[in-house]
Write a protein that holds these residues in place. Structure first.
Motif, PDB file in Angstrom:
ATOM      1  N   LYS A   1       1.256   7.314  -2.734  1.00 49.15           N
ATOM      2  CA  LYS A   1       2.828   7.410  -2.723  1.00 49.15           C
ATOM      3  C   LYS A   1       3.601   6.376  -3.247  1.00 49.15           C
ATOM      4  CE  LYS A   1       2.411  11.129  -0.058  1.00 49.15           C
ATOM      5  NZ  LYS A   1       2.828  12.564  -0.529  1.00 49.15           N
ATOM      6  N   ASP A   2       3.015   5.280  -3.637  1.00 51.52           N
ATOM      7  CA  ASP A   2       4.165   4.039  -3.923  1.00 51.52           C
ATOM      8  C   ASP A   2       4.664   4.559  -5.255  1.00 51.52           C
ATOM      9  OD1 ASP A   2       5.153   1.806  -4.764  1.00 51.52           O
ATOM     10  OD2 ASP A   2       3.492   0.418  -4.352  1.00 51.52           O
ATOM     11  N   ALA A   3       6.061   4.252  -5.240  1.00 52.53           N
ATOM     12  CA  ALA A   3       6.858   4.546  -6.742  1.00 52.53           C
ATOM     13  C   ALA A   3       6.504   3.538  -7.809  1.00 52.53           C
ATOM     14  CB  ALA A   3       8.404   4.544  -6.307  1.00 52.53           C
ATOM     15  N   ASP A   4       5.936   2.509  -7.599  1.00 52.64           N
ATOM     16  CA  ASP A   4       5.564   1.574  -8.473  1.00 52.64           C
ATOM     17  C   ASP A   4       4.146   1.811  -8.994  1.00 52.64           C
ATOM     18  OD1 ASP A   4       6.190  -1.062 -10.126  1.00 52.64           O
ATOM     19  OD2 ASP A   4       4.548  -1.700  -8.996  1.00 52.64           O
ATOM     20  N   ILE A   5       3.995   1.986 -10.460  1.00 54.58           N
ATOM     21  CA  ILE A   5       2.565   2.222 -10.894  1.00 54.58           C
ATOM     22  C   ILE A   5       1.759   1.026 -10.600  1.00 54.58           C
ATOM     23  CG2 ILE A   5       3.015   1.401 -13.075  1.00 54.58           C
ATOM     24  CD1 ILE A   5       1.573   3.814 -13.977  1.00 54.58           C
ATOM     25  N   VAL A   6       2.278  -0.297 -10.730  1.00 55.21           N
ATOM     26  CA  VAL A   6       1.332  -1.402 -10.467  1.00 55.21           C
ATOM     27  C   VAL A   6       0.928  -1.231  -9.099  1.00 55.21           C
ATOM     28  CG1 VAL A   6       1.303  -3.867 -10.395  1.00 55.21           C
ATOM     29  CG2 VAL A   6       2.309  -2.772 -12.619  1.00 55.21           C
ATOM     30  N   GLY A   7       1.737  -1.024  -8.068  1.00 52.56           N
ATOM     31  CA  GLY A   7       1.451  -1.036  -6.548  1.00 52.56           C
ATOM     32  C   GLY A   7       0.465   0.094  -6.550  1.00 52.56           C
ATOM     33  N   ARG A   8       0.474   0.914  -7.182  1.00 54.64           N
ATOM     34  CA  ARG A   8      -0.502   2.137  -6.986  1.00 54.64           C
ATOM     35  C   ARG A   8      -1.967   1.837  -7.451  1.00 54.64           C
ATOM     36  NH1 ARG A   8       1.558   8.310  -8.257  1.00 54.64           N
ATOM     37  NH2 ARG A   8      -0.412   8.760  -7.092  1.00 54.64           N
ATOM     38  N   PHE A   9      -1.782   0.969  -8.566  1.00 55.30           N
ATOM     39  CA  PHE A   9      -3.148   0.702  -9.181  1.00 55.30           C
ATOM     40  C   PHE A   9      -3.766  -0.413  -8.500  1.00 55.30           C
ATOM     41  CE2 PHE A   9      -5.733  -2.176 -11.819  1.00 55.30           C
ATOM     42  CZ  PHE A   9      -6.780  -1.358 -12.284  1.00 55.30           C
ATOM     43  N   THR A  10      -3.001  -1.228  -8.014  1.00 58.91           N
ATOM     44  CA  THR A  10      -3.530  -2.549  -7.049  1.00 58.91           C
ATOM     45  C   THR A  10      -4.163  -1.895  -5.789  1.00 58.91           C
ATOM     46  OG1 THR A  10      -1.613  -4.077  -8.036  1.00 58.91           O
ATOM     47  CG2 THR A  10      -2.678  -4.480  -6.022  1.00 58.91           C
ATOM     48  N   ALA A  11      -3.382  -0.889  -5.097  1.00 62.34           N
ATOM     49  CA  ALA A  11      -4.017  -0.234  -3.933  1.00 62.34           C
ATOM     50  C   ALA A  11      -5.425   0.414  -4.514  1.00 62.34           C
ATOM     51  CB  ALA A  11      -3.052   0.570  -3.297  1.00 62.34           C
ATOM     52  N   PHE A  12      -5.398   1.091  -5.435  1.00 61.50           N
ATOM     53  CA  PHE A  12      -6.587   1.688  -5.885  1.00 61.50           C
ATOM     54  C   PHE A  12      -7.853   0.711  -6.116  1.00 61.50           C
ATOM     55  CE2 PHE A  12      -9.359   3.138  -9.369  1.00 61.50           C
ATOM     56  CZ  PHE A  12      -9.945   4.334  -8.680  1.00 61.50           C
ATOM     57  N   ASN A  13      -7.275  -0.217  -6.758  1.00 62.56           N
ATOM     58  CA  ASN A  13      -8.378  -1.288  -7.279  1.00 62.56           C
ATOM     59  C   ASN A  13      -8.906  -1.964  -6.045  1.00 62.56           C
ATOM     60  OD1 ASN A  13      -9.893  -2.965  -9.266  1.00 62.56           O
ATOM     61  ND2 ASN A  13      -8.458  -4.525  -8.722  1.00 62.56           N
ATOM     62  N   ALA A  14      -8.120  -2.149  -5.015  1.00 58.15           N
ATOM     63  CA  ALA A  14      -8.579  -2.599  -3.668  1.00 58.15           C
ATOM     64  C   ALA A  14      -9.552  -1.920  -2.868  1.00 58.15           C
ATOM     65  CB  ALA A  14      -7.399  -3.086  -2.746  1.00 58.15           C
ATOM     66  N   LEU A  15      -9.288  -0.457  -2.744  1.00 61.71           N
ATOM     67  CA  LEU A  15      -9.967   0.524  -2.363  1.00 61.71           C
ATOM     68  C   LEU A  15     -11.469   0.647  -3.047  1.00 61.71           C
ATOM     69  CD1 LEU A  15      -7.470   3.395  -1.387  1.00 61.71           C
ATOM     70  CD2 LEU A  15      -8.906   1.911   0.048  1.00 61.71           C
TER      71      LEU A  15
END
Length: 265
Positions: free
Chosen positions: A33-47
């Motif tokens: 859901k993050d509107a920021d693509i960097v935030g989305r990738f950071t979350a995916f990378n952590a998972l």
């Protein structure tokens, strides 16, 4: 009220790593859901790192269905893929835990296990996304067309790589079809690399065919050698020695030296 998740380092404005350990529920929500693509990738990378570590600690564990669903959902997200391309789904064969820093085979196997699980659970979705990405057209301007085409090829070939991890006969046919019909060199090289690491019956015939065709052009030859040298197939040494015997092979060239060095190793 407390926010559902924190979106930190938006736009990668801080050149570094933010030490922040949210819960998995927060990370899944942010990745979706993050509107920021960097935030989305950071979350995916952590998972992805969490999933890799869990499989490393327990080699008998199965891949989380929740993480497999996330991977397929992100690839099926047209808006995200149009902006980021298939490289958004990169799963690095590495974890932060020093215990596994140099367990290269275990890291490779854990990543492959994740890809195979996503491919097995979401084969229909991945095939649909693959075909959709293959027929989409670009935008209005030349540079925009090229950028979109690159992102769509990334998306298509990411789907193909995940499907190929299953190493099934129907996927072998898909790989061979892309290899023979590809209009872009990137697509052909991607399919060739996956064929080489598969158990497809015609893999050595395709290797010989592509070797002979690539030898006619220095740029194509260099690309061919790069894919072969980076392969992780079981018979890689035999394949490299076969290529070294080709009249086109010249160990004085830098690209050929990399192949020769891999064969010696």
């Amino acid at each position: 009220d407390r926010p559902a998740f924190l979106s930190l380092n938006r736009g990668y404005s801080f050149y570094g790593k933010v030490v922040y350990r949210p819960s998995e529920d927060e990370l899944y929500l942010q990745a979706a859901k993050d509107a920021d693509i960097v935030g989305r990738f950071t979350a995916f990378n952590a998972l992805a790192g969490h999933e890799m570590l869990r499989l490393l600690e327990d080699p008998g564990a199965v891949v989380s269905s929740r993480f497999a669903d996330l991977c397929a959902g992100l690839l099926a997200d047209d808006a995200l893929m149009e902006e980021a391309g298939g490289q958004f789904l990169t799963i690095f064969p590495a974890v932060d835990d020093e215990r596994f820093a140099h367990r290269y085979r275990a890291l490779h196997d854990a990543k492959k296990k994740i890809l195979a699980a996503v491919g097995a659970r979401h084969a229909d979705t991945l095939l649909a996304v693959y075909r959709h990405a293959a027929v989409l057209r670009g935008g209005d301007g030349y540079l925009e067309d090229e950028a979109r085409a690159i992102r769509r090829r990334q998306r298509k070939n990411t789907c193909l790589a995940i499907l190929a991890a299953r190493d099934a006969p129907e996927i072998h046919r898909l790989l061979a079809g892309q290899f023979r019909e590809a209009a872009a060199a990137t697509d052909r090289l991607a399919a060739f690399g996956l064929i080489l690491e598969s158990s497809a019956p015609e893999r050595l015939d395709i290797l010989a065919e592509f070797c002979a065709a690539s030898a006619k052009n220095p740029v194509a030859w260099e690309s061919f050698l790069a894919v072969v040298a980076g392969s992780d197939c079981d018979d890689i040494v035999e394949i490299l020695r076969r290529i070294e015997s080709s009249p086109a092979f010249s160990v004085e060239q830098a690209g050929e030296q990399a192949v020769g060095g891999r064969a010696v190793q």
